[in-house]
Design an enzyme around this catalytic site. Structure first.
Site, PDB file in Angstrom:
ATOM      1  N   LYS A  89       7.196  -8.835 -15.786  1.00  0.00           N
ATOM      2  CA  LYS A  89       7.750  -8.326 -14.540  1.00  0.00           C
ATOM      3  C   LYS A  89       8.115  -9.543 -13.700  1.00  0.00           C
ATOM      4  O   LYS A  89       7.248 -10.297 -13.244  1.00  0.00           O
ATOM      5  CB  LYS A  89       6.747  -7.447 -13.801  1.00  0.00           C
ATOM      6  CG  LYS A  89       7.313  -6.885 -12.501  1.00  0.00           C
ATOM      7  CD  LYS A  89       6.240  -6.189 -11.669  1.00  0.00           C
ATOM      8  CE  LYS A  89       6.808  -5.822 -10.309  1.00  0.00           C
ATOM      9  NZ  LYS A  89       5.754  -5.401  -9.364  1.00  0.00           N
TER      10      LYS A  89
ATOM     11  N   GLY B  18       4.141  -2.884  -0.223  1.00  0.00           N
ATOM     12  CA  GLY B  18       2.939  -2.530   0.517  1.00  0.00           C
ATOM     13  C   GLY B  18       3.169  -1.797   1.822  1.00  0.00           C
ATOM     14  O   GLY B  18       2.214  -1.510   2.543  1.00  0.00           O
TER      15      GLY B  18
ATOM     16  N   ALA C 148       7.819  -0.764  -5.428  1.00  0.00           N
ATOM     17  CA  ALA C 148       7.487  -1.240  -4.083  1.00  0.00           C
ATOM     18  C   ALA C 148       7.888  -0.260  -2.993  1.00  0.00           C
ATOM     19  O   ALA C 148       8.973   0.319  -3.016  1.00  0.00           O
ATOM     20  CB  ALA C 148       8.116  -2.598  -3.781  1.00  0.00           C
ATOM     21  N   GLY C 149       6.959  -0.072  -2.042  1.00  0.00           N
ATOM     22  CA  GLY C 149       7.242   0.683  -0.835  1.00  0.00           C
ATOM     23  C   GLY C 149       6.830   2.136  -0.844  1.00  0.00           C
ATOM     24  O   GLY C 149       6.930   2.804   0.185  1.00  0.00           O
TER      25      GLY C 149
ATOM     26  N   ASN D 196       1.063   0.225  -6.383  1.00  0.00           N
ATOM     27  CA  ASN D 196      -0.289  -0.322  -6.377  1.00  0.00           C
ATOM     28  C   ASN D 196      -1.030   0.104  -5.121  1.00  0.00           C
ATOM     29  O   ASN D 196      -2.001   0.843  -5.163  1.00  0.00           O
ATOM     30  CB  ASN D 196      -0.229  -1.849  -6.493  1.00  0.00           C
ATOM     31  CG  ASN D 196      -1.587  -2.477  -6.703  1.00  0.00           C
ATOM     32  OD1 ASN D 196      -1.803  -3.227  -7.654  1.00  0.00           O
ATOM     33  ND2 ASN D 196      -2.557  -2.218  -5.842  1.00  0.00           N
ATOM     34  N   SER D 197      -0.548  -0.356  -3.965  1.00  0.00           N
ATOM     35  CA  SER D 197      -1.281  -0.145  -2.721  1.00  0.00           C
ATOM     36  C   SER D 197      -1.511   1.326  -2.404  1.00  0.00           C
ATOM     37  O   SER D 197      -2.564   1.694  -1.862  1.00  0.00           O
ATOM     38  CB  SER D 197      -0.527  -0.794  -1.548  1.00  0.00           C
ATOM     39  OG  SER D 197      -0.372  -2.174  -1.764  1.00  0.00           O
TER      40      SER D 197
END
Length: 268
Positions: A106, A167, A194-195, A216-217
């Site tokens: 990645k 995040g 992301a986001g 992830n977050s």
């Protein structure tokens, strides 16, 4: 409809996958919570930051992830998070291939410290070198169509456009751009990266026809990461099933759902 009938297999670099949810492995309250969240999610692709792992000391962390992946038929996706130049990202990718024995990478090359937005020029430069060296590159990029086309031109076969800054949990800030990517790049696996902050964001991405999501977050920082992981797993299945079933077209005004004319029909 049983949940298992919602699964829609797909392929990435020729590798067949069942789950369209890819998960990061950072920031969980404990290794035990991470292990339970991974199992609950059904994710088959896990990403790990080599810089973070090396800086903190592995302590068997990656070995544990690989054991989980072997058990569930999954794949490790090392990432170059934290890199600020093509040269740095290329060096880290080469190290990851030696350590983890995988050509998957990645590719992240950040160009702005405030938004963590990818640097499009350094990203293309690094992708070109790595693709030439046999890497199977998953570039973290913006939703800019021309930038995405350049990444495909240099050998990438998968794209990972962002939905919002890393995040931030803001969801899909520009659905039009993502819809445009899907329309202009048919057949290219598109993974929103992301986001995302809520399962509904994942549903929206999959309903647009994108192939998967990486996050992830949204799971690691939830009050209950295990339940949230399961929720995202269900969300990607539902979103993809909705896309494949064919969403009804929006109408500018009310349209009666019960026929009031024409020939009647009998039930039973």
């Amino acid at each position: 409809m049983p949940v298992d009938t919602l699964d829609s297999p797909w392929t990435v670099y020729g590798v067949p996958l069942r789950s369209r949810l890819l998960l990061g492995t950072a920031g969980y309250p404990s290794p035990e919570v991470l292990a339970r969240a991974l199992a609950a999610s059904g994710a088959q692709v896990l990403t790990v930051g080599l810089k973070r792992t090396l800086a903190g000391g592995d302590n068997g962390f990656v070995a544990g992830l690989r054991a989980h992946l072997r058990e569930h038929g999954g794949h490790l996706l090392p990432n170059t998070a934290g890199c600020r130049s093509a040269r740095e990202a290329i060096a880290l990718a080469r190290m990851a291939r030696e350590l983890y024995d995988t050509a998957w990478i990645k590719l992240e090359v950040v160009g702005d410290e405030h938004t963590l937005q990818p640097d499009p020029w350094e990203l293309v430069q690094a992708a070109e070198v790595l693709a030439r060296e046999g890497f199977q590159v998953f570039p973290y990029c913006t939703d800019d169509l021309v930038g995405c086309q350049r990444l495909l031109d240099v050998g990438c076969q998968v794209l990972m456009p962002w939905a919002a800054p890393i995040g931030s949990g803001q969801g899909l800030l520009n659905p039009f751009a993502l819809r445009t990517l899907r329309a202009r790049l048919p057949g290219v696996p598109l993974i929103v990266d992301a986001g995302l902050g809520a399962p509904s964001h994942a549903v929206q991405a999959l309903e647009l026809g994108l192939d998967g999501v990486l996050l992830n977050s949204a799971v690691a920082q939830a009050d209950d990461p295990v339940r949230m992981a399961a929720a995202f797993g269900a969300a990607v299945r539902a979103g993809r099933a909705g896309f494949e079933a064919g969403l009804m077209a929006p109408q500018p005004m009310a349209v009666a759902s019960t026929p009031v004319g024409g020939r009647p029909f009998l039930i039973g």
